[in-house]
Design a protein around this motif. Structure first.
Motif, PDB file in Angstrom:
ATOM      1  N   GLY A  11      33.276  34.838  36.677  1.00 37.32           N
ATOM      2  CA  GLY A  11      33.597  36.096  36.707  1.00 37.32           C
ATOM      3  C   GLY A  11      34.715  36.512  36.669  1.00 37.32           C
ATOM      4  N   SER A  12      35.617  36.187  37.051  1.00 29.91           N
ATOM      5  CA  SER A  12      37.359  35.859  37.724  1.00 29.91           C
ATOM      6  C   SER A  12      38.347  35.908  35.561  1.00 29.91           C
ATOM      7  CB  SER A  12      38.356  35.231  38.191  1.00 29.91           C
ATOM      8  OG  SER A  12      37.783  33.926  38.210  1.00 29.91           O
TER       9      SER A  12
ATOM     10  N   GLU B  30      39.752  44.842  40.369  1.00 31.55           N
ATOM     11  CA  GLU B  30      39.446  43.676  39.651  1.00 31.55           C
ATOM     12  C   GLU B  30      38.497  43.558  38.099  1.00 31.55           C
ATOM     13  OE1 GLU B  30      39.337  38.416  39.871  1.00 31.55           O
ATOM     14  OE2 GLU B  30      39.417  39.787  41.718  1.00 31.55           O
ATOM     15  N   LYS B  31      39.395  43.080  37.192  1.00 35.03           N
ATOM     16  CA  LYS B  31      38.340  43.477  35.773  1.00 35.03           C
ATOM     17  C   LYS B  31      38.772  42.229  35.015  1.00 35.03           C
ATOM     18  CE  LYS B  31      36.474  47.864  37.600  1.00 35.03           C
ATOM     19  NZ  LYS B  31      34.403  47.773  36.944  1.00 35.03           N
TER      20      LYS B  31
ATOM     21  N   ASN C 238      43.917  42.399  36.101  1.00 32.95           N
ATOM     22  CA  ASN C 238      43.259  40.658  36.135  1.00 32.95           C
ATOM     23  C   ASN C 238      43.276  40.351  37.940  1.00 32.95           C
ATOM     24  OD1 ASN C 238      46.467  39.426  36.235  1.00 32.95           O
ATOM     25  ND2 ASN C 238      46.405  39.292  34.639  1.00 32.95           N
ATOM     26  N   THR C 239      42.664  38.766  38.256  1.00 34.20           N
ATOM     27  CA  THR C 239      42.367  37.695  39.243  1.00 34.20           C
ATOM     28  C   THR C 239      44.221  37.738  39.562  1.00 34.20           C
ATOM     29  OG1 THR C 239      40.573  36.871  37.897  1.00 34.20           O
ATOM     30  CG2 THR C 239      41.676  36.499  39.670  1.00 34.20           C
ATOM     31  N   THR C 240      45.132  37.206  38.444  1.00 34.07           N
ATOM     32  CA  THR C 240      46.438  36.426  39.400  1.00 34.07           C
ATOM     33  C   THR C 240      47.501  37.949  39.828  1.00 34.07           C
ATOM     34  OG1 THR C 240      46.053  35.403  37.455  1.00 34.07           O
ATOM     35  CG2 THR C 240      48.394  35.645  38.786  1.00 34.07           C
TER      36      THR C 240
ATOM     37  N   ILE D 153      33.998  23.010  42.165  1.00 35.93           N
ATOM     38  CA  ILE D 153      33.828  23.941  43.004  1.00 35.93           C
ATOM     39  C   ILE D 153      34.944  25.105  42.572  1.00 35.93           C
ATOM     40  CG2 ILE D 153      36.215  23.614  44.466  1.00 35.93           C
ATOM     41  CD1 ILE D 153      34.299  23.737  46.809  1.00 35.93           C
ATOM     42  N   GLN D 154      34.134  26.112  42.735  1.00 33.77           N
ATOM     43  CA  GLN D 154      35.175  27.327  42.553  1.00 33.77           C
ATOM     44  C   GLN D 154      35.478  28.182  44.052  1.00 33.77           C
ATOM     45  OE1 GLN D 154      31.449  28.062  39.306  1.00 33.77           O
ATOM     46  NE2 GLN D 154      33.128  29.690  38.816  1.00 33.77           N
TER      47      GLN D 154
END
Length: 303
Positions: A199-200, A128-129, A100-102, A221-222
């Motif tokens: 998508g994160s 990353e998924k 995952n992102t983290t 904002i991203q």
């Protein structure tokens, strides 16, 4: 039933390519030779494996089943090779990780840097998924291991706990919510958020929680990572929900306020997903053991 590893490898190449021609090229075969081998496989299994048309190829249900088994077989072959290299069982091999992102942005880079520096014969493919794709990847053999956080349905997989993290609200110093002891997700929706990229894993998770409330997450904002999110928060651009581990790290160099989230889902168990731990090569088991060691160290510091 007789088929060789080259046939399985070819089938995987074709299944992962948009066309038989490109799959054949990856296997260093002519399209005609590749087509003949696939037809022979179909004859062996007495099942059609591919739909072919002018747009390319598509797997039949039988083809999907074969792809899953073929990936597992080829993974085991790779494991077997790695066990007999000059570096030894724990110090060689290729590890594919879906995370995952983290994990990808926060703690894995440091862990992998130390792990790989000590094992010159190991290579890693880190991707990353989303959680559902991590589970699917471990199930079908696309990846050796998956790293997730939070509850997940993973029937047929082994889930190995290695640490606990929490999501909390990060705010600019002096923000209206900064004086609260705890806040709910609903309370935060009145303010503009700074979020991760589309998508994160974390952003997808937060959108799901907001939808359950019938609300809307207002994203100003991203950003690509937690450091960038924290810099935006420090500047007063908005607020953000981030892992406690990220907030703790970036609070050392930035002026941030943090408030605990009064949500059951805010406490997240981090786990490694595998099909069968004992069947994995030594290098993968060594990495999992390292994750567990680091997790225990982090948990003890928080006690």
């Amino acid at each position: 039933m007789h088929f060789d590893l080259a046939d399985l490898r070819l089938f995987i190449h074709i299944a992962e390519s948009p066309s038989l021609t490109q799959g054949a090229r990856r296997a260093h075969l002519s399209p005609a030779a590749a087509s003949a081998r696939i037809k022979a496989l179909e004859s062996q299994f007495d099942s059609r494996l591919l739909y072919r048309d002018s747009r390319g190829v598509e797997l039949t249900p039988a083809g999907q089943k074969l792809l899953q088994h073929a990936r597992l077989v080829m993974r085991q072959v790779e494991y077997l090779k790695s066990e007999f290299t000059e570096y030894g069982a724990d110090n060689a091999g290729h590890i594919r990780i879906f995370a995952n992102t983290t994990a990808v942005t926060e703690f894995l880079p440091e862990i992998l840097a130390d792990f790989l520096a000590q094992r010159p014969g190991v290579t890693v493919d880190l991707q990353e998924k989303l959680t559902r794709d991590i589970v699917r990847g471990v199930l079908d053999g696309s990846t050796d291991m998956g790293i997730i956080a939070g509850p997940v349905k993973a029937t047929g997989l082994q889930a190995i706990h290695f640490s606990t993290d929490r999501l909390l609200l990060a705010l600019p110093v002096g923000h209206a919510l900064a004086g609260e002891q705890k806040v709910t997700l609903q309370q935060t929706l009145a303010y503009q958020h700074i979020g991760l990229h589309a998508g994160s894993t974390l952003l997808t998770f937060l959108h799901d929680q907001v939808e359950r409330l019938g609300g809307k997450l207002s994203l100003r904002i991203q950003m690509s990572g937690f450091e960038a999110i924290c810099r935006m928060i420090e500047a007063g651009v908005g607020i953000g929900i981030i892992p406690e581990s990220a907030a703790r790290r970036h609070s050392r160099t930035m002026r941030l306020a943090t408030v605990e989230l009064d949500e059951t889902w805010a406490v997240r168990e981090r786990r490694v997903l595998v099909r069968d731990l004992d069947a994995l090569p030594g290098s993968v088991r060594a990495l999992i053991a390292r994750l567990q060691d680091v997790g225990r160290e982090e948990d003890s510091r928080q006690e």
